[in-house]
Structures are given as structure tokens and as C-alpha cells.
Design an enzyme around this catalytic site. Structure first.
Site, PDB file in Angstrom:
ATOM      1  N   PHE B 242       0.754  -1.082  -0.050  1.00 38.55           N
ATOM      2  CA  PHE B 242      -0.016  -0.206  -0.089  1.00 38.55           C
ATOM      3  C   PHE B 242       0.951   1.062   0.015  1.00 38.55           C
ATOM      4  O   PHE B 242       0.476   2.380   0.285  1.00 38.55           O
ATOM      5  CB  PHE B 242      -0.858   0.056   1.223  1.00 38.55           C
ATOM      6  CG  PHE B 242      -1.943  -1.414   1.353  1.00 38.55           C
ATOM      7  CD1 PHE B 242      -2.709  -1.594   0.343  1.00 38.55           C
ATOM      8  CD2 PHE B 242      -1.597  -1.961   2.399  1.00 38.55           C
ATOM      9  CE1 PHE B 242      -3.419  -2.742   0.438  1.00 38.55           C
ATOM     10  CE2 PHE B 242      -2.326  -3.259   2.475  1.00 38.55           C
ATOM     11  CZ  PHE B 242      -3.329  -3.543   1.483  1.00 38.55           C
ATOM     12  N   ILE B 627     -10.079  -1.974 -19.319  1.00 35.80           N
ATOM     13  CA  ILE B 627      -9.928  -2.738 -18.182  1.00 35.80           C
ATOM     14  C   ILE B 627      -9.239  -4.184 -18.824  1.00 35.80           C
ATOM     15  O   ILE B 627      -9.936  -4.816 -19.461  1.00 35.80           O
ATOM     16  CB  ILE B 627     -11.330  -2.938 -17.449  1.00 35.80           C
ATOM     17  CG1 ILE B 627     -11.666  -1.807 -16.926  1.00 35.80           C
ATOM     18  CG2 ILE B 627     -10.922  -4.007 -16.256  1.00 35.80           C
ATOM     19  CD1 ILE B 627     -11.106  -0.984 -15.725  1.00 35.80           C
ATOM     20  N   ASN B 629      -8.046  -6.815 -17.097  1.00 35.93           N
ATOM     21  CA  ASN B 629      -8.663  -8.043 -16.640  1.00 35.93           C
ATOM     22  C   ASN B 629      -9.906  -7.641 -15.565  1.00 35.93           C
ATOM     23  O   ASN B 629      -9.485  -6.906 -14.558  1.00 35.93           O
ATOM     24  CB  ASN B 629      -7.480  -8.987 -15.682  1.00 35.93           C
ATOM     25  CG  ASN B 629      -8.044  -9.942 -15.079  1.00 35.93           C
ATOM     26  OD1 ASN B 629      -9.076 -10.288 -15.037  1.00 35.93           O
ATOM     27  ND2 ASN B 629      -7.114 -11.002 -15.152  1.00 35.93           N
ATOM     28  N   LYS B 631     -11.840  -9.474 -13.814  1.00 40.99           N
ATOM     29  CA  LYS B 631     -11.540 -10.040 -12.496  1.00 40.99           C
ATOM     30  C   LYS B 631     -10.693  -9.427 -11.342  1.00 40.99           C
ATOM     31  O   LYS B 631     -11.146  -8.845 -10.343  1.00 40.99           O
ATOM     32  CB  LYS B 631     -11.268 -11.439 -12.721  1.00 40.99           C
ATOM     33  CG  LYS B 631     -11.477 -12.457 -11.401  1.00 40.99           C
ATOM     34  CD  LYS B 631     -11.430 -13.948 -11.764  1.00 40.99           C
ATOM     35  CE  LYS B 631     -11.786 -15.094 -10.715  1.00 40.99           C
ATOM     36  NZ  LYS B 631     -11.599 -16.203 -11.313  1.00 40.99           N
ATOM     37  N   THR B 632      -9.417  -9.292 -11.772  1.00 43.63           N
ATOM     38  CA  THR B 632      -8.487  -8.628 -10.570  1.00 43.63           C
ATOM     39  C   THR B 632      -8.834  -7.075 -10.618  1.00 43.63           C
ATOM     40  O   THR B 632      -8.594  -6.731  -9.695  1.00 43.63           O
ATOM     41  CB  THR B 632      -6.936  -8.962 -11.487  1.00 43.63           C
ATOM     42  OG1 THR B 632      -6.906  -8.499 -12.582  1.00 43.63           O
ATOM     43  CG2 THR B 632      -6.671 -10.525 -11.276  1.00 43.63           C
ATOM     44  N   GLN B 636      -9.512  -5.491  -7.096  1.00 40.00           N
ATOM     45  CA  GLN B 636      -8.577  -4.411  -6.787  1.00 40.00           C
ATOM     46  C   GLN B 636      -9.623  -3.104  -6.305  1.00 40.00           C
ATOM     47  O   GLN B 636      -9.317  -2.412  -5.383  1.00 40.00           O
ATOM     48  CB  GLN B 636      -7.743  -3.811  -7.782  1.00 40.00           C
ATOM     49  CG  GLN B 636      -6.480  -3.087  -7.463  1.00 40.00           C
ATOM     50  CD  GLN B 636      -5.676  -2.648  -8.751  1.00 40.00           C
ATOM     51  OE1 GLN B 636      -5.841  -3.261  -9.682  1.00 40.00           O
ATOM     52  NE2 GLN B 636      -4.645  -1.913  -8.342  1.00 40.00           N
ATOM     53  N   LYS B 699      -5.837   3.081 -18.115  1.00 39.61           N
ATOM     54  CA  LYS B 699      -5.586   4.074 -17.022  1.00 39.61           C
ATOM     55  C   LYS B 699      -5.465   3.274 -15.769  1.00 39.61           C
ATOM     56  O   LYS B 699      -6.093   2.330 -15.629  1.00 39.61           O
ATOM     57  CB  LYS B 699      -6.495   5.017 -17.022  1.00 39.61           C
ATOM     58  CG  LYS B 699      -6.678   5.886 -18.311  1.00 39.61           C
ATOM     59  CD  LYS B 699      -7.441   7.145 -18.047  1.00 39.61           C
ATOM     60  CE  LYS B 699      -8.880   6.965 -17.881  1.00 39.61           C
ATOM     61  NZ  LYS B 699      -9.692   8.443 -17.983  1.00 39.61           N
ATOM     62  N   GLY B 700      -4.719   3.695 -14.807  1.00 41.16           N
ATOM     63  CA  GLY B 700      -4.498   2.981 -13.594  1.00 41.16           C
ATOM     64  C   GLY B 700      -5.640   3.312 -12.892  1.00 41.16           C
ATOM     65  O   GLY B 700      -6.499   3.976 -12.969  1.00 41.16           O
ATOM     66  N   GLU B 703      -5.167   3.430  -6.961  1.00 44.85           N
ATOM     67  CA  GLU B 703      -5.369   4.735  -5.998  1.00 44.85           C
ATOM     68  C   GLU B 703      -7.009   5.069  -6.224  1.00 44.85           C
ATOM     69  O   GLU B 703      -7.473   5.180  -5.045  1.00 44.85           O
ATOM     70  CB  GLU B 703      -4.552   5.860  -6.494  1.00 44.85           C
ATOM     71  CG  GLU B 703      -3.327   5.734  -7.019  1.00 44.85           C
ATOM     72  CD  GLU B 703      -2.160   4.890  -5.946  1.00 44.85           C
ATOM     73  OE1 GLU B 703      -2.234   4.944  -4.832  1.00 44.85           O
ATOM     74  OE2 GLU B 703      -1.255   4.335  -6.359  1.00 44.85           O
TER      75      GLU B 703
END
Lengths: 328, 736
Positions: B242, B627, B629, B631-632, B636, B699-700, B703
Site C-alpha cells: 500500500f 480494463i 482483466n 476479475k483482478t 482491486q 489507465k491505472g 489509487e
């Protein structure tokens, strides 16, 4: 932690003999609290006497009640058919405590003997009269959000953390202890003590004694009993305030009542005067409000736990309402 | 047939799932090497001052003890003889010199390390070390030191002003309020530490808990002034971080010094209470927000001030006031950020660093304003949606936050929200709905991947990336499977080794965008080479028009004109085809404002007399481009929502300022959510490709998963009870 000797006792007698030989030794049962205390250096016994294998884990129906062996696991008691049927308040309180993993390890006797969770007690660099008499109370003018509002002394404001004991004290339990001179029985109300000027002493168990059982008398509190625990998260958290409430009802009239609080004092806080005042009253929010106000007589808060002055009576009302079936 | 779950946009299960659930995945502390010995730290018991004397005799003569290391006898660290430590390795090195002098900067600071042949013996001996101190008076409390705030050196956190200063004050409807974020500690399950083994005078191997093996390598090389190639760092699995492992901490350098001293490999695993004192935290922050609007809801001005807890020996900053500058269209905005130096350890980014704290203030204030305006909080946000980034005056690379509002509102049943606070009960509980927006920069950094297509048809890809939990390896396999047209079980992605090509730290939600791009480009290059080696038939066609499927490349028109990758290698007598590709962002960051967005919705129950809050339903919506994946990515987002529930309702690390010591430094008293606290969490994705950020359009989202969750809950609590709680966590005592 410091190196220590480990011996295993197979009978209560041999356990007591081992203790007599080495008064600085300590019993270990589930170890869910003692091991933490040893790791943090709060206690450092030279010898541990393992009593977890003593044949004291039966829950037996006896004349006028039940006898719960001191080595019975918390989860075992909570799941016991007889307990669920006759003393549901105890099962509720047990299930409100700790986590499933801890309840599978912790014993009834050990639960009674667990130490306070006061942060000053756990940090050996802080003052704490309970850990080290004469060093002062760190909590009194420190971070005391979790601390007591009843029965505090200038030497200690810690609370006893058990849920189980709150139900036991409400249900008129007694503690059967064995010592060199044989067995004696301590009423549960007299087992734990207030800190006074001896905060290092949590209870009235003799240094040479072993808890062998807890007994509960038959009780009429099978239908209208509720253990309500208010805490910062839904599980695995110590009580801000908890209330064990039990009512014997005849229609809407209270024939008898049992009431105790946790998270408010150095011992499970039985409210006998309030119980007496409830007798003969009709169940209603107003009745319970009155009981809650009465319960708070003599309460005194510190910097961070003033909320308990309001939360405690609110929780009493809520628990009594739940016990009486006044809320959904 | 291709399995869609193995491609970009699929729902492939984690490639390392079996290793993790069977215990076969090995974390740093599980490594054993011959002659290994154990280090245990001795923490300072004062908060500020100097060590007058250190008595180590008892510890040195305790059973099994090899050495007691301290400033008195530690080997000299080359870099610490000259440089300022904070300048080492661009701020990722330890800001404090381990065992360098007798200064104490905070309570719990390691002042010695005992090395013994078992962990238990080292632990016991550490308890025997005593120190005499020259104490100075200390300051650890933010509240009483707010006037000592200083403007940080960090360029991005200088005072900012657009339009008129504090223009909100002139608005017909305005809110001005203070919001308090307590100190939070990352507390991943895995404790921090390191295993250090010198292989020679200038060569070292470490097993670390790090969010970047190349970062750790660089710091160690710089600190000990040894060649980078001589520092091997292994960190294949990390048990949660984290953000706490985004730098090398002094106790890691101390362990390396200890290994040097005893000439044996040393393992250090710090304790849970040391996780509070020596491994960073989310800083305690006092904020004030002023926000004003016209009666129609159009913002007139926003002002945002933040005073942030910091250490006394180096500067830490995070973008607490950042989103206020661009998330809404307001002609007048000013932000102020101050660091307040205190006698504590330096903070470190914690999931959603800065923005999570800032969003609590900004998004609570907007909610407050919505009631003052008698407007739906979603309508108010829609009304102030900026068509382009008002801070940089650039178009968004992509911004679908309005669609996210709609998706989330539908899913949570926003129409059931009581218009009046404290007006609706369900099963005796007040019910309330709340929402808030989150945003974080969609970053991309330079990264390199090496791809090896083997004669047996398997593909191995390596990059020195990290995986602290999101499922990096899984996403990389999917990207490779997509480009190569290969089944996932033929592809292996390896990470967490300094021997692999460069990858950046796993921080700031940039791994898929950065490393994923490198994997993408390496695979594209492989395809190109395969086509070139395939013979004339396919060579004539354009690489891009060919079809890559089932480990074969073929003409789009003529199915029979197809050739297996293995056949190409065989025909060319090649045991393997290898490419290494570096991928980096271009000029797009100068042309577009790139951000990910999230919207969190919650429904809460609040008990009227005990003040207990239960989140009954949560909906997390992300606009994070493609996206990779589902599932992951869903996991997240759920993890972030859980973290947000902890932030809103439970987490607070408390210092007794008289002593400068943490008072709730264990997991029984520092609460994080348990299963019983967590409701159904629905995760929804806008799932629209960002056209500019990288080849995948991803994109991430690490966060944004948490940013906005805490204010959504605070807003829901207000809606339920009519009580506005501006100081986290929202515990029962604040609501009765």
C-alpha cells in the site's frame, strides 16, 4: 522473550503442586492473552505450567444448574446445547467476544483471568500501576477512550475486557477454585475487584489457587435475554460499552431482572439496585430509560471517554428493549 | 478457439493463484540461506535528544549473540560520509542515516541492532540493551503546531491561484469547514524487513519487501558506492504494501551493515509495533475548504488549505490539494499546502496518497454545499463538470466521470435517497445514501520488457516489475496473449528480479500503463520478426493486417496461408527468438490532461442511540480506460473500497504526545475492517479505451479504488443522521 521452562500438568493436584514448588511460575491454558503479554515483555515468568490438558472441560448438568469446567473452550460453551437452551445470554456474550479462532483456543478460566487491554499496561516504557506498581497511571491523563467510568481509583482506570464475564456476573455465576487447602467457591460478583490502591491485583483468586469450574444456577432468563455489545467494528473489537440484560416477564410485568455492563469498569459491572427497581414495572421505553439513568449514578468520565456517559445508558435501554422484544 | 478470458478485457484468474493459496509463493522472510543469522532492532525510548551512553554488555554476553550494532561500532556507510542522505537516489533512499550518530529524531527510532543465531535469542538480547539519553523537549502533535507549517520545496505544492483569491467568500451560497484526517498506518499483513547477504566486498544479494527491485538496487548501490550490477534484489512476492515499500528504510541499510559486520547473511523482520514507528504512514492532516456557488449551483470559487504532519529530518509531500485545482470548473481556485515538521518518522505514500485525504475534505464540502443549495449532489457535480482540465488548460485524454455517476446512481438506487437528512428508517436504523468522486493522475513511466519465443512454442517475458497484490503478472500475460494470439498457458511472465530489464516502482497506479506497454511493444516486435522470417507469402502483407491466432500467423483473406510460430523458428534454425523493448511515454502528456476517475456510492445504516454505522451496500465505479482483466480489477476496486471503509469508520493511529509514543500499535487496537464490516460491493467499469495514454488504452486504478470512499460514507452518514462528521474515523462516540 525471555527463555522459560515449560511443564505440563495432567491433574489439578499436580498443577497446584508444581505451582507450590515455584511460586513465580504461571499457569497457561489457551495462552491467547499470556503469550502476547510475554512477547511484549509485560510479564516474564520463568516457568509455565500447561494446564490445558487437565480433565476440566466438561459442561455438566448438576442439581439446580450447570457446572462448566474451567478448561472448556469459549466456542465449546457457546455451542453447547444445554447452555443455548437454558443460558442463552452466556452464549451470546461468548460469541460477541474475540474471533472464532481465539474462541476455539481460549478457555473459560483463562477468559476470566485475561488482563486489561489498556495501552499503557502493554507498553513497558509507559507508566502503569497495574504492570509496575508505583509508576503511576498513564491513562488517567492520557488516551483513555476505552477506559472505565465506574469504580476507578487514582491508581488505575483500566477496564476488564471480557464479554463472557459480563453475562456470568449477570447470571449469578460462582467460581469454583482449588487450592492447597481444598476447594472454595467465590460468587462471581466478588471474583474480580476494583483497582483501589492495588491495581496490580485483578481478582480475588489466591496466588496458590486454580480455577476448576464456573457454576450457574438454573435461571428463568431463557426467553428474554440479550447481550448487546457496542464496538468500533462489527467483530474482533473490545467493547466501548456492552450490556447483558435478562428479564423474567409475566405478560408485560417484570418479575425479575438481571443487568450488567462491560467496558465500563475494572470488573464486570453488575447493577443489582437497578434490577431491584425494575421488579414489578411494566416493560416500556420509559421504564428502561429510568433504569438506565439509575444505572449511571456515580459515573465519572475522563478526557476521551465522556461519550460513555451517554452511550452506556443508551445501550442499557437498547439491550433491555431487545430482551423484552420491544424492537425488531 | 481463443479463450476470451485470456485476452485484454477478460476475466482470467491469477497466474500465481495456486502458488499463493498453497503457500508455494515465497515471500522475503521465508528465504533461508546457509549461515543465516537474525537481526532484531532496539528502538529508542525517548522522542528527541541524543544518546549519552549505550550499554550493550549484557546483550553481547547473552546466548547466541554475534554482535550488537549501533552508531558506536557500525561499519561506515560510504555515502553517509559525504552526501546528505535525502539526496541519495532521488529521495527513495533512507532519509535518516542508519547508526550514523547519536541523534534521536523520534520515539522508536532504531538505535541498535542485535544479531544472534536465532530470532528468539536476538529478541531477548535486544531487551537487554539500555541507553542513557540527553532528552530534549519534543513536539509530536499536529493540532498544537499548526502555526509552524512551512511551504514545502516541492514544486507541485507551491501556493496555487486561479482567478481571484478566496472568491468563495463573495458567493451567495457558501460553505467553510475544517476536516481532519488522522494518521493511518498501512499495516499490510506481511511485516517489513530484508535479508542481506554480502557475496564479496562489493557484491550483495538481498531478498526484500519492495515495490521496486530496481529502486532498491539503486539505493543500495548509491549508499554503499558499489556498482549497480553487483546488487541483486529478489522480490517476487509481496504480501501487501500500500505504498510503505516505495523507498529503502534505514533499518534495511542497518541490516546490510550488520551483515557486513558479522560477515554472515542477516535477516530482519520488524515487529507489528515497529510497523507503526519506522515504516511510514498516511500523515495526519488538518484541512480547510471554502466553497461558494451561485444559487443555480455554479461554483464561484474554491479554496483549500492543508497542514500536513511531517518529520523533522526530511520533507514529505503528497497531492492533498491537487484535485481541487482541476476536478470541477470553478473560475477561482486557490490552494495552500504546508508541512508541519514534528518529531516522528517521515510519512510515505499510502494508497491514494494525498488525494484520498484531500477528497475527504473537498467531496464532503461539496456535499455540504449541495444541502445548502437544496440540490442533488450528483446534479451539483454535473453542473460543474469541466469540459477540459481547468488547471493545465488541456483537453482530457478521456473523462467519463459523468457516465460513472449515472452507472453508480442506478446501481445503488440513488432515487431511494432521502432528500431530507435524518428522515428515513429501515429496521429501526437511520438510512442514508452518499456518494463522492475520486481522481488520480493516469501515469505512465519508462519500462522495458524482454520477450523470448522458444522453439517449443512457449513465450517467456521478463521485466523487473513488482506485484504487491493487484495481479500484475496476470495482466501482462493477457496483454501478451492478445498481441501474440497465443493461449495464456503458453506464456510466462516473470518479475521481481533485478536481473530482468528495467521496470519502474509499483506506485501511483502506473504498472499496467508502463510495463504493460513494454510487454505490448516487445510482443509487437516479435510478431514483426516472425513475419519477416516466415517466407515470402506473408512477407508481402502488412504486419498489421495479418491475423495472429493459436500460435500461428496467417493472411486475413487466405486461411490456408498460415504458418505456426514454431515452424518459423524451425525453418530458420532458431532455438529462440528474443527481443527487448523499451517503451516510454511520448508527448501525449503535454497535449492532454490524463486522469483516472472513480465514483463511490454507499448506503449506510446508523443506529439511532448507539451510533454504530454499518455500510449496507457499496458501489464503486471506475473510469480507468480499458480494463485489462475484469476479475483482478474488480478485486482491486473492492480492496480499495474496503480500505475506504477502514479509513472512514475505523483507522486511527494515536500518539500520546506527552511521551511521543503510539498507544494503539497493534492490530487489536488499530482497527482495520473485518469481514463482518464489509457489505456487498458492486464494481462497475466505464471500460472505455483512453485513446492517448498507451497502446492498451488502460489507465491505472489502484489509487482511485480508495479515493472518494471515505467522503461517500461521511456524506451517507450525514444523509442518515443529519450529523456532519468532519473528523475521521466516524466511530460511534461521534454520532451519539
Amino acid at each position: 522473550m525471555k527463555a522459560f521452562q515449560y511443564v505440563r500438568a495432567n491433574t489439578a493436584k499436580s498443577a497446584l503442586e508444581a505451582l507450590a514448588k515455584d511460586p513465580s511460575a504461571q499457569f497457561i491454558a489457551g495462552g491467547t492473552n499470556l503469550v502476547d503479554l510475554m512477547k511484549r515483555g509485560v510479564t516474564a515468568p520463568d516457568k509455565l505450567i500447561d494446564i490445558s490438558r487437565l480433565p476440566l472441560n466438561k459442561i455438566e448438568k448438576v442439581a439446580n444448574g450447570v457446572r462448566i469446567g474451567a478448561m472448556s473452550l469459549n466456542s465449546q460453551v457457546a455451542d453447547d446445547k444445554l447452555i443455548l437452551e437454558k443460558w442463552p445470554l452466556l452464549a451470546q456474550a461468548l460469541n460477541a467476544g474475540a474471533s472464532a479462532q481465539l474462541r476455539n483456543k481460549a478457555t473459560v478460566g483463562g477468559n476470566m483471568l485475561q488482563r486489561t487491554r489498556c495501552g499503557y499496561f502493554y507498553d513497558t516504557e509507559m507508566p502503569c500501576n497495574k504492570r509496575q506498581p508505583g509508576t503511576g497511571c498513564g491513562a488517567k491523563e492520557g488516551y483513555n477512550r476505552m477506559h472505565a467510568i465506574f469504580g476507578t481509583s487514582e491508581h488505575c482506570i483500566a477496564v476488564h475486557p471480557s464479554d463472557m464475564c459480563v453475562a456470568l456476573v449477570a447470571l449469578d455465576a460462582a467460581v469454583v477454585v482449588q487450592g492447597p487447602k481444598g476447594e472454595r467457591t467465590i460468587p462471581f460478583t466478588e471474583f474480580h475487584r476494583l483497582p483501589g490502591d492495588r491495581p496490580e491485583k485483578d481478582n480475588t483468586l489466591g496466588k496458590d489457587e486454580l480455577i476448576v469450574a464456573v457454576t450457574l444456577p438454573d435461571s428463568p432468563y431463557t426467553q428474554h435475554a440479550h447481550y448487546l455489545k457496542v464496538r468500533d467494528r462489527a467483530s474482533y473489537a473490545f467493547a466501548l460499552v456492552s450490556v447483558a440484560a435478562a428479564l423474567e416477564l409475566e405478560g408485560k410485568t417484570i418479575k425479575s431482572a438481571r443487568l450488567a455492563m462491560g467496558g465500563v469498569a475494572h470488573k464486570p459491572w453488575r447493577l443489582q439496585e437497578v434490577e431491584k427497581a425494575l421488579v414489578g414495572k411494566t416493560v416500556s421505553e420509559a421504564t428502561f430509560q429510568q433504569a438506565a439513568q439509575q444505572a449511571m449514578a456515580g459515573a465519572r468520565a475522563f478526557e476521551y471517554n465522556a461519550f460513555k456517559l451517554k452511550l452506556a445508558p443508551n445501550t442499557i435501554v437498547e439491550a433491555l428493549k431487545m430482551a423484552a422484544g420491544l424492537t425488531a | 478457439m481463443k479463450n476470451k478470458d485470456e485476452r485484454i478485457g477478460g476475466r482470467m484468474s491469477r497466474v500465481d493463484a495456486q502458488l499463493k493459496v498453497t503457500g508455494a509463493a515465497k515471500y522475503f522472510a521465508e528465504f533461508e540461506v546457509p549461515n543465516l543469522v537474525y537481526g532484531v532492532l532496539v528502538p529508542s525510548t525517548i522522542t528527541k535528544g541524543t544518546i549519552k551512553s549505550l550499554d550493550t554488555k549484557k546483550a553481547e554476553s547473552a546466548p547466541g549473540v554475534l554482535a550488537v550494532l549501533s552508531y558506536l561500532n557500525a561499519p561506515k556507510t560510504p555515502a553517509y560520509q559525504t552526501d546528505e542522505p535525502s539526496k541519495t537516489s532521488s529521495g527513495r533512499g533512507p532519509g535518516m542515516k542508519a547508526f550514523h550518530d547519536n541523534k534521536v529524531y523520534f520515539n522508536g527510532q532504531p538505535i541498535a541492532m542485535v544479531v544472534a543465531n536465532t530470532f528468539e535469542r536476538a529478541t531477548y538480547a535486544a531487551s537487554l540493551v539500555t541507553a542513557q539519553y540527553e532528552k530534549s523537549s519534543h513536539q509530536t502533535e499536529l493540532k498544537s503546531n499548526l502555526d509552524k507549517g512551512i511551504t514545502p520545496k516541492s514544486k507541485s505544492l507551491q501556493d496555487y491561484q486561479r482567478g481571484k483569491k478566496d472568491a468563495y467568500q463573495t458567493a451567495p451560497v457558501k460553505i467553510e469547514a475544517e476536516y481532519i484526517q488522522p494518521t493511518e498506518v498501512h499495516n499490510p499483513m506481511e511485516l517489513h524487513g530484508i535479508l542481506a547477504q554480502w557475496e564479496g566486498p562489493d557484491k550483495i544479494t538481498v531478498y526484500a519487501k519492495t515495490q521496486g527491485v530496481k529502486m532498491t538496487q539503486q539505493v543500495i548501490a548509491d549508499t554503499f558506492k558499489i556498482p549497480k550490477e553487483n546488487v541483486s534484489v529478489h522480490s517476487q512476492f509481496v504480501g501487501g504494501a500500500f505504498g510503505m515499500s516505495l523507498r529503502v528504510w534505514p533499518h534495511e541499510i542497518a541490516t546490510i551493515l550488520a551483515a557486513q559486520k558479522v560477515q554472515r547473511p542477516v535477516k530482519l523482520v520488524i515487529t507489528r509495533d515497529q510497523m507503526f514507528t519506522i515504516a511510514g504512514y498516511r500523515p495526519h492532516t488538518h484541512q480547510k475548504v471554502g466553497i461558494g456557488a451561485n444559487k443555480d449551483g455554479k461554483f464561484v470559487g474554491i479554496s483549500h488549505w492543508a497542514n500536513v504532519q511531517n518529520s523533522n529530518y526530511e520533507e514529505f509531500t503528497e497531492a492533498t490539494v491537487g484535485m481541487t485545482r482541476f476536478l470541477y470548473r470553478s473560475p477561482n481556485v486557490n490552494t495552500t499546502y504546508r508541512v508541519v515538521p514534528l518529531d516522528i518518522c517521515t510519512p510515505i505514500p499510502m494508497r491514494g496518497p494525498g488525494e484520498a485525504t484531500g477528497a475527504f475534505a473537498l467531496e464532503s464540502a461539496i456535499d455540504e454545499l449541495s444541502y445548502a443549495l437544496n440540490m442533488d449532489p450528483i446534479d451539483l457535480r454535473m453542473k460543474n463538470y469541466p469540459e477540459k482540465d481547468p488547471e493545465q488548460d488541456l483537453p482530457w485524454s478521456s473523462n467519463h466521470v459523468r457516465e460513472a455517476y449515472q452507472l453508480g446512481a442506478d446501481k445503488i438506487g440513488w432515487s431511494n435517497r432521502p432528500k431530507e437528512p435524518r428522515s428515513k428508517k429501515e429496521n429501526g436504523m437511520w438510512i442514508g445514501y452518499g456518494m463522492a468522486t475520486g481522481t488520480f493522475g493516469a501515469h505512465r513511466r519508462e519500462a522495458t520488457a524482454r520477450a523470448q519465443l522458444k522453439a517449443d512454442g512457449t513465450l517467456l517475458i521478463q521485466s523487473a516489475a513488482s506485484d504487491i497484490g493487484p495481479g500484475t503478472g496476470t495482466a501482462m500475460v493477457q496483454i501478451a496473449a492478445e498481441v501474440m494470439g497465443m493461449p495464456a498457458d503458453q506464456i510466462k511472465f516473470e518479475l521481481g528480479e533485478t536481473a530482468f530489464p528495467y521496470a519502474p516502482i509499483q506506485g501511483g497506479s502506473a504498472t499496467v500503463a508502463s510495463v504493460g506497454s513494454a510487454v505490448h511493444e516487445a510482443c509487437m516486435a516479435l510478431r514483426q520478426q516472425l513475419v519477416e522470417l516466415s517466407g515470402n507469402a506473408l512477407k508481402k502483407a502488412k504486419v498489421d493486417t495479418l491475423v495472429y491466432e493459436e500460435g500461428r500467423v496467417r493472411s486475413p483473406t487466405d486461411r490456408s496461408a498460415s504458418i505456426a510460430y514454431t515452424e518459423i523458428l524451425k525453418r530458420n534454425n532458431l532455438p529462440m527468438l528474443e527481443v527487448t523493448k523499451e517503451a516510454k511515454p511520448g508527448e501525449e502528456g503535454k497535449k492532454f490532461a490524463m486522469y483516472s476517475f472513480s465514483v463511490h456510492f454507499v448506503k449506510v445504516h446508523v443506529h439511532p442511540t448507539t451510533g454504530v454505522v454499518r455500510v449496507k451496500h457499496a458501489v464503486a465505479v471506475a473510469d480507468a480506460g480499458t480494463i485489462v482483466n475484469h476479475k483482478t480489477a474488480s478485486s482491486q476496486m473492492m480492496g480499495g473500497a474496503v480500505g475506504g471503509i477502514g479509513m472512514a469508520l475505523q483507522e486511527e493511529a494515536v500518539i500520546d504526545h506527552r511521551y511521543g509514543r503510539y498507544i494503539n500499535n497493534d492490530l487489536a487496537n488499530y482497527h482495520v475492517p473485518v469481514n463482518a464490516d464489509i457489505p456487498d460491493i458492486d464494481v462497475l467499469f466505464v471500460d472505455k479505451k483512453d485513446p492517448y495514454i498507451n497502446p492498451m488504452g488502460a489507465k491505472g486504478l489502484g489509487e482511485i479504488a480508495i479515493i472518494g470512499m471515505a467522503p461517500a460514507i461521511a456524506n451517507a452518514v450525514y444523509n442518515a443522521t443529519g450529523k456532519r462528521i468532519r473528523e475521521l474515523p466516524i466511530t460511534p462516540d461521534k454520532l451519539i
